[in-house]
Design a protein around this motif. Structure first.
Motif, short mmCIF file in Angstrom:
data_model
loop_
_atom_site.label_atom_id
_atom_site.label_comp_id
_atom_site.label_asym_id
_atom_site.label_seq_id
_atom_site.Cartn_x
_atom_site.Cartn_y
_atom_site.Cartn_z
N UNK A 478 0.83 -1.21 0.00
CA UNK A 478 0.00 0.00 0.00
C UNK A 478 0.86 1.26 0.00
N UNK A 479 1.97 1.24 0.74
CA UNK A 479 2.86 2.39 0.75
C UNK A 479 3.58 2.57 -0.59
N UNK A 483 3.56 5.89 -2.74
CA UNK A 483 4.77 6.57 -3.18
C UNK A 483 4.63 6.99 -4.64
N UNK A 484 4.17 6.07 -5.48
CA UNK A 484 4.05 6.39 -6.90
C UNK A 484 2.98 7.44 -7.17
N UNK A 614 -2.58 -0.82 4.64
CA UNK A 614 -3.17 -1.90 3.83
C UNK A 614 -4.69 -1.93 3.93
N UNK A 615 -5.27 -1.25 4.93
CA UNK A 615 -6.73 -1.22 5.06
C UNK A 615 -7.37 -0.11 4.25
N UNK A 792 -6.96 6.86 3.92
CA UNK A 792 -5.89 7.80 3.62
C UNK A 792 -4.65 7.56 4.48
N UNK A 793 -4.53 6.40 5.10
CA UNK A 793 -3.41 6.14 6.00
C UNK A 793 -2.10 6.14 5.23
N UNK A 794 -2.05 5.48 4.07
CA UNK A 794 -0.81 5.42 3.29
C UNK A 794 -0.40 6.82 2.82
#
Length: 873
Positions: A478-479, A483-484, A614-615, A792-794
């Motif tokens: 997810x991160x 990033x992209x 990931x959620x 919006x955690x990532x």
């Protein structure tokens, strides 16, 4: 008349007999009789033994097998005790049985006369429809008899059903042909050979192997074990890999007719290509009693019994399932017994002219077997053994038996030449092994030098490296996608083993561990993101930023809290603390995780309490994504999919499933399907799908309608979906004592709690699993453990680590209140507008839920930022 008669010879196996008998009587299929034949050791009736075996019996521990068997007979009326008198049955069972296969011993190896007498006595007294011969030092796998019974019914009651067994030893070429005890089970049945059609042409050219070559000792290979679930189109670089596909689609369709559990029955006389196969060599099977009594076959174990029963049978079926497990290494066979065994085998062929074409095939098999047996003899016994082998070969040889230099040496009794050839072969293997080790050492040295050079070069500020324990998934995936999206100027690379490369989407660069590119990435990337610790030999350098994600919200004790839990304690606490010193940021989902991580992983890192990346997919996915995922998994339309994901038990050496899925599905009705991530020894029922090898559990969460778990941290993630959760805590006290827990599920649970299987069934049958009380419990659970899982955690983690933003910045995503979140509903809830009731009469239009077709499925196209791309990762 019972369905099965299990005959167990009891002779000098007192250390293993209790487990053997208990494995039979505890079978889920109880229509059986257990015949324990107690044979007195060292008696005159144990004839045919060599002096070495008689000497071993003379100094053996007292045989108390009879007392053990009497104890079982007193508790279970299905147990029958047969005590042989000295000399009884010596006419048929008085010869030592020889083992089959390279370096193997058959069931009657060693004091095989005792086993042969016991088999003959048990056969004479058996009343069951099917006979199974089980060595007293072996055990039946759980549910083995039920699996065998189902396979017999499926194949229309063949004369012989050959099933799998496992070896607990391996062959080490550096130590000669003798087996080396490892205690680890290896599957010893190459059933995939039986799905191929017989080779065309007459029998003579279809020998099972090249007669000029020595048969290599059997080695387990990856193809003998169930392969992990893989996507359908990993070769297409333009599409994201599908999240799930049954294993059967990875292999060509068999050319022989098949049944749902394996190849259709066949006549062994039509399959000379199977001689020497591990399936045949083991000789373990379920025999029809009328067939054995009518054929008049000698029950002594060895080649005569193995090939005699298979050749005499009108139909042979196979079961691709391990049903027998050993408790000890197989005792060494008496090599001289092979001569009498093969004499009886070829006498059997001579009595049946229709099997005359089998003579050259079995003759070559005999030569290979004798050559292998001679290799394990002491040097002083070589000459005598090869003289007897020479006489046997000359007596049985025919003009069409074939010629080869190696077999010619065996027929001539040239033991010195054969020994010299073996020494040359061993020296060649040793030289090759030494060269390989030297090349490997040089390769590792070159990589270490390369890594040191790379560490002297500047850090690349535009490179982020990601890795996860199993392929592309979890918080790192997810991160990486975030990033992209939010830091497009940073290149991304994903470290994955070759077998996981197909799970990596087209965006990041794939890097294989142990390569120069891997060490370069670790040495020069600025951002290192992982859910596990990197190679301890690669230290963090100044200018690098290490972001550590964990496996989930902690439920069982972790880190320093495991010091008081020996069953789950980490092996190297010092290495764990050194890894913590490298962390710069730790991602946390809630305050409970933050406080726990900072206590059990003490360090100077900064905790990012922004939610579980990931959620995010739970809030971003759509109902169309859920529908497509269910179709990919093979879940029928309108079915209630229950995801069963139990936790690992540290206090158990083997992880046995806690639920009887067949009973659960039978009680719930035809509308329900179970997606199980637990490993089952027995075949799964028709409405249960094995997804234990699925690369992304969050895809399964989206496809399911409810979660059944016990102590798995997945419950914290699943609560963010706001779907029903049912807990099955039948061993709470044992789990809490061995692992320790941070949350008491008895007072604070995410849903209904069942203390046993009956309560679990009642929870679903009554509808309590999706009732108002369960919704109240789930809401309180979400408020405590999912405060930031708003999709919006990532993004928050990337903005903090890469862009240097903090909460309150202009573009900082604020946390969406819990009551305003709209996670994607389940498929059934979307169709009905509410969670479905569990009663079967409510949906009479759904008669059954068939097993999904193993045919290939078309994956949906993926985009780097679309929710579907996250679903399929």
């Amino acid at each position: 008349m019972p369905r099965f008669s299990v005959i167990v010879p009891a002779h000098q196996v007192q250390a293993y007999l209790h487990a053997c008998l208990d494995s039979v009587l505890s079978q889920s299929y109880d229509d059986l009789e257990l015949i324990v034949v107690v044979v007195p050791g060292g008696s005159p009736g144990v004839g045919g033994q060599s002096g070495a075996w008689r000497e071993r019996d003379a100094f053996a521990d007292p045989d108390v097998c009879g007392e053990i068997a009497d104890g079982f007979a007193a508790r279970d009326r299905r147990v029958r005790i047969v005590r042989l008198e000295p000399g009884e049955g010596a006419g048929k069972g008085g010869d030592a049985g020889g083992g089959e296969g390279p370096g193997e011993a058959g069931p009657g190896a060693g004091p095989g006369c005792a086993v042969g007498r016991a088999r003959a006595a048990g056969l004479a007294r058996a009343t069951g429809d099917r006979l199974l011969f089980l060595d007293g030092a072996d055990t039946l796998a759980p549910h083995a008899l039920r699996t065998i019974a189902d396979r017999l019914k499926e194949t229309d009651e063949p004369d012989v059903l050959v099933y799998g067994h496992s070896h607990s030893h391996s062959h080490d070429h550096d130590h000669g042909p003798d087996p080396v005890w490892t205690g680890r089970e290896h599957r010893a049945a190459a059933f995939h050979r039986l799905t191929a059609p017989p080779e065309p042409g007459p029998l003579r050219p279809t020998a099972p192997q090249d007669p000029t070559q020595h048969p290599a000792p059997f080695q387990p290979t990856a193809t003998q074990h169930p392969a992990p679930l893989r996507p359908t189109t990993p070769q297409d670089p333009t599409q994201h890999p599908a999240p799930f596909q049954p294993t059967a689609t990875q292999h060509p369709a068999p050319l022989r007719p098949t049944t749902p559990q394996g190849p259709a029955p066949f006549r062994f006389a039509d399959r000379p290509d199977l001689v020497g196969s591990p399936v045949v060599v083991t000789g373990t099977g379920a025999y029809r009693r009328e067939f054995l009594t009518g054929a008049g076959l000698d029950p002594r174990p060895g080649p005569a019994w193995t090939y005699g029963t298979l050749l005499a049978a009108e139909s042979v079926a196979t079961l691709d399932q391990v049903c027998v497990r050993p408790q000890r290494p197989a005792p060494a066979a008496e090599p001289t017994a092979l001569f009498e065994q093969y004499d009886r085998l070829f006498a059997f062929l001579a009595e049946r002219p229709e099997l005359a074409d089998w003579h050259p095939v079995l003759y070559r098999r005999m030569l290979d077997h004798l050559a292998t047996a001679s290799a394990g003899l002491p040097r002083r016994a070589h000459a005598a053994f090869l003289r007897d082998a020479r006489d046997l070969c000359r007596r049985l040889r025919r003009e069409d038996s074939g010629r080869s230099p190696r077999h010619a040496l065996l027929r001539l009794g040239a033991h010195r030449t054969l020994r010299a050839l073996r020494l040359i072969a061993r020296a060649r293997r040793g030289t090759a092994s030494l060269a390989a080790r030297l090349a490997h050492a040089l390769h590792r040295g070159a990589l270490r030098l390369h890594h040191r050079v790379q560490r002297l070069l500047p850090v690349w500020d535009d490179l982020a490296v990601f890795t996860a324990e199993s392929g592309y998934g979890g918080d790192p995936a997810a991160l990486e996608a975030a990033f992209r999206t939010h830091a497009p100027g940073v290149r991304t690379a994903w470290i994955a083993r070759p077998e996981h490369h197909h799970t990596v989407p087209p965006g990041p660069h794939r890097v294989t561990p142990g390569t120069a590119a891997h060490l370069t990435a670790l040495a020069r990337a600025k951002y290192l993101v992982s859910d596990s610790d990197p190679d301890p030999r690669t230290a963090k350098r100044p200018g690098q930023v290490v972001v550590r994600t964990h496996q989930g919200t902690p439920f069982g004790h972790i880190g320093l809290d495991l010091l008081e839990r020996p069953a789950a304690r980490p092996h190297d606490l010092g290495a764990l603390l050194r890894a913590v010193d490298r962390w710069d940021h730790v991602v946390s989902a809630n305050r409970h995780s933050t406080l726990t991580f900072e206590r059990v992983f003490p360090g100077t890192y900064h905790t990012l309490e922004y939610g579980r990346p990931r959620n995010d997919v739970f809030q971003q996915a759509t109902s169309a994504d859920v529908t497509r995922l269910r179709e990919t998994l093979g879940i029928p339309h309108g079915a209630v999919a229950l995801l069963y994901a139990p936790a690992h038990r540290d206090y158990r050496r083997t992880q046995h499933p806690r639920l009887d899925l067949e009973r659960l599905l039978r009680r719930l009705g035809p509308r329900h399907v179970v997606l199980t991530r637990a490993a089952y020894d027995a075949p799964l029922p028709a409405r249960a799908l094995d997804v234990s090898g699925h690369p992304d559990v969050h895809t399964l969460c989206l496809a399911s309608d409810a979660l059944i778990t016990d102590y798995a941290p997945l419950m914290f993630d699943y609560a963010g979906l706001d779907r029903p959760i049912v807990l099955h805590t039948d061993d709470w006290a044992a789990y809490d004592a061995s692992r320790g827990t941070y949350v008491d599920l008895r007072t604070f649970a995410p849903g209904a709690v069942a203390r046993d299987e009956d309560e679990l069934i009642d929870i679903f049958a009554s509808g309590h699993w999706c009732g108002s009380r369960s919704a109240e419990l789930r809401a309180a659970f979400r408020r405590r453990f999912c405060p930031y899982d708003d999709g919006h955690a990532a993004e928050r983690v990337v903005r903090h680590v890469v862009l240097g933003q903090r909460p309150g910045a202009a573009r900082w995503p604020s946390v969406v209140p819990l009551e305003e979140r709209r996670p994607v509903p389940s498929a059934v809830a979307s169709a009905s507008g509410r969670h479905p009731a569990a009663s079967v009469p409510s949906v009479p239009s759904v008669p059954s839920v068939p097993r999904p077709s193993p045919g290939p499925r078309t994956p949906a196209p993926a985009a780097s930022t679309a929710p579907s791309a996250l679903l399929e990762s």
